[in-house]
Design a protein around this motif. Structure first.
Motif, PDB file in Angstrom:
ATOM      1  N   PHE A 234       0.719  -0.975   0.022  1.00  7.18           N
ATOM      2  CA  PHE A 234      -0.068   0.098   0.015  1.00  7.18           C
ATOM      3  C   PHE A 234       0.816   1.135  -0.557  1.00  7.18           C
ATOM      4  N   ALA A 235       0.504   2.213  -0.899  1.00  9.33           N
ATOM      5  CA  ALA A 235       0.959   3.270  -1.464  1.00  9.33           C
ATOM      6  C   ALA A 235       1.095   4.447  -0.868  1.00  9.33           C
ATOM      7  N   SER A 236      -0.241   5.299  -0.846  1.00  9.24           N
ATOM      8  CA  SER A 236      -0.930   6.024  -0.538  1.00  9.24           C
ATOM      9  C   SER A 236      -2.351   6.357   0.009  1.00  9.24           C
ATOM     10  N   VAL A 237      -2.923   7.460   0.378  1.00 11.31           N
ATOM     11  CA  VAL A 237      -3.816   7.589   0.186  1.00 11.31           C
ATOM     12  C   VAL A 237      -4.471   9.088  -0.704  1.00 11.31           C
ATOM     13  N   ARG A 238      -4.301   9.844  -1.473  1.00 11.74           N
ATOM     14  CA  ARG A 238      -4.095  10.800  -2.432  1.00 11.74           C
ATOM     15  C   ARG A 238      -6.021  11.819  -1.552  1.00 11.74           C
ATOM     16  N   ILE A 239      -5.992  12.702  -1.640  1.00 14.62           N
ATOM     17  CA  ILE A 239      -6.996  13.500  -1.571  1.00 14.62           C
ATOM     18  C   ILE A 239      -6.595  14.923  -3.055  1.00 14.62           C
ATOM     19  N   ILE A 240      -7.629  15.096  -3.188  1.00 18.39           N
ATOM     20  CA  ILE A 240      -8.039  16.186  -4.278  1.00 18.39           C
ATOM     21  C   ILE A 240      -8.732  16.965  -3.322  1.00 18.39           C
ATOM     22  N   THR A 241      -7.896  18.121  -3.872  1.00 22.43           N
ATOM     23  CA  THR A 241      -8.590  20.254  -3.122  1.00 22.43           C
ATOM     24  C   THR A 241      -8.652  20.862  -3.770  1.00 22.43           C
TER      25      THR A 241
ATOM     26  N   ALA B  54     -12.796  17.771  -5.939  1.00 15.78           N
ATOM     27  CA  ALA B  54     -12.342  17.531  -4.547  1.00 15.78           C
ATOM     28  C   ALA B  54     -13.381  18.319  -3.911  1.00 15.78           C
ATOM     29  N   ALA B  55     -13.722  18.102  -2.472  1.00 13.63           N
ATOM     30  CA  ALA B  55     -14.542  18.639  -1.027  1.00 13.63           C
ATOM     31  C   ALA B  55     -15.436  17.758  -1.342  1.00 13.63           C
ATOM     32  N   ASN B  56     -15.359  16.572  -2.182  1.00  7.94           N
ATOM     33  CA  ASN B  56     -16.578  15.504  -1.827  1.00  7.94           C
ATOM     34  C   ASN B  56     -17.250  13.966  -2.061  1.00  7.94           C
ATOM     35  N   ASN B  57     -16.143  14.197  -0.888  1.00 10.92           N
ATOM     36  CA  ASN B  57     -15.843  12.756   0.246  1.00 10.92           C
ATOM     37  C   ASN B  57     -16.851  12.399   1.412  1.00 10.92           C
ATOM     38  N   ARG B  58     -17.774  11.731   1.064  1.00 16.00           N
ATOM     39  CA  ARG B  58     -18.279  10.679   2.499  1.00 16.00           C
ATOM     40  C   ARG B  58     -18.638   9.691   2.402  1.00 16.00           C
ATOM     41  N   THR B  59     -17.474   8.837   1.939  1.00 17.76           N
ATOM     42  CA  THR B  59     -17.677   7.053   2.272  1.00 17.76           C
ATOM     43  C   THR B  59     -16.231   7.243   2.795  1.00 17.76           C
ATOM     44  N   VAL B  60     -14.993   7.413   3.159  1.00 21.19           N
ATOM     45  CA  VAL B  60     -13.519   7.290   2.728  1.00 21.19           C
ATOM     46  C   VAL B  60     -13.169   7.595   4.686  1.00 21.19           C
ATOM     47  N   ILE B  61     -12.586   7.043   5.531  1.00 22.33           N
ATOM     48  CA  ILE B  61     -11.780   7.813   6.628  1.00 22.33           C
ATOM     49  C   ILE B  61     -10.619   7.839   6.478  1.00 22.33           C
TER      50      ILE B  61
ATOM     51  N   ASP C 109     -11.714  20.177   3.454  1.00 20.78           N
ATOM     52  CA  ASP C 109     -12.513  19.609   2.430  1.00 20.78           C
ATOM     53  C   ASP C 109     -13.972  19.152   3.155  1.00 20.78           C
ATOM     54  N   GLY C 110     -13.510  18.224   4.483  1.00 24.64           N
ATOM     55  CA  GLY C 110     -15.161  18.457   5.345  1.00 24.64           C
ATOM     56  C   GLY C 110     -14.059  16.468   4.766  1.00 24.64           C
ATOM     57  N   ASN C 111     -12.955  16.304   4.513  1.00 25.90           N
ATOM     58  CA  ASN C 111     -12.792  14.520   4.583  1.00 25.90           C
ATOM     59  C   ASN C 111     -12.963  13.944   6.289  1.00 25.90           C
ATOM     60  N   LEU C 112     -13.654  13.262   6.419  1.00 24.06           N
ATOM     61  CA  LEU C 112     -13.581  12.154   7.502  1.00 24.06           C
ATOM     62  C   LEU C 112     -11.419  11.654   7.974  1.00 24.06           C
ATOM     63  N   VAL C 113     -11.265  11.851   9.542  1.00 22.71           N
ATOM     64  CA  VAL C 113     -10.557  11.587   9.431  1.00 22.71           C
ATOM     65  C   VAL C 113     -10.785  10.988  11.240  1.00 22.71           C
ATOM     66  N   ASN C 114      -9.964   9.504  11.610  1.00 23.78           N
ATOM     67  CA  ASN C 114     -10.423   9.234  12.752  1.00 23.78           C
ATOM     68  C   ASN C 114      -9.003   9.024  13.256  1.00 23.78           C
TER      69      ASN C 114
END
Length: 133
Positions: A3-10, A63-70, A112-117
């Protein structure tokens, strides 16, 4: 496979990079103005500008449209992180709570509204499950 990375588009790379540098305590590498990487031993959090989205195919990311990934980070002390981050986090979703699977978690949204745990294994089973990771 690794597993290399998770990329957030903003739409605002600088704002998101500054936020995550404060959250995870790692300085970003900026190989281009539209792209940054925050490398941790376990994985890399990449942040790309929405201008790069076209490289992946038209309409493939928004961008700023994620509601499924934590986006999750294991920490040593959830309570301490909660106190440390109170001044910079604007939207808390859940205060420190022990989850049914044995992790103590605190959840919030990035700018951007991404959920962080941020989580800490606290039960014997959870500690054992993460001992080799």
């Amino acid at each position: 496979m690794n597993f290399a990375s998770v990329r957030i588009i903003t739409d605002d790379v600088d704002r998101l990079v500054e936020f995550y540098e404060k959250v995870i305590g790692v300085s970003a590498e900026r190989p281009a103005p539209v792209f940054a990487e925050l490398a941790l031993p376990s994985c890399t959090l990449a942040i790309g500008h929405s201008q790069t989205a076209g490289l992946f195919g038209a309409g493939s990311v928004v961008a700023a449209n994620n509601r499924t990934v934590i986006i999750e980070f294991r920490v040593d002390d959830v309570e301490a992180e909660y106190v440390r981050l109170k001044p910079i986090v604007e939207e808390w979703v859940q205060e420190p709570t022990t989850m049914p699977w044995g992790n103590r978690s605190v959840l919030f949204r990035d700018p951007d509204g991404n959920l962080v745990n941020l989580f800490e294994p606290v039960t014997e089973e959870a500690i054992k499950r993460f001992s080799s990771r």
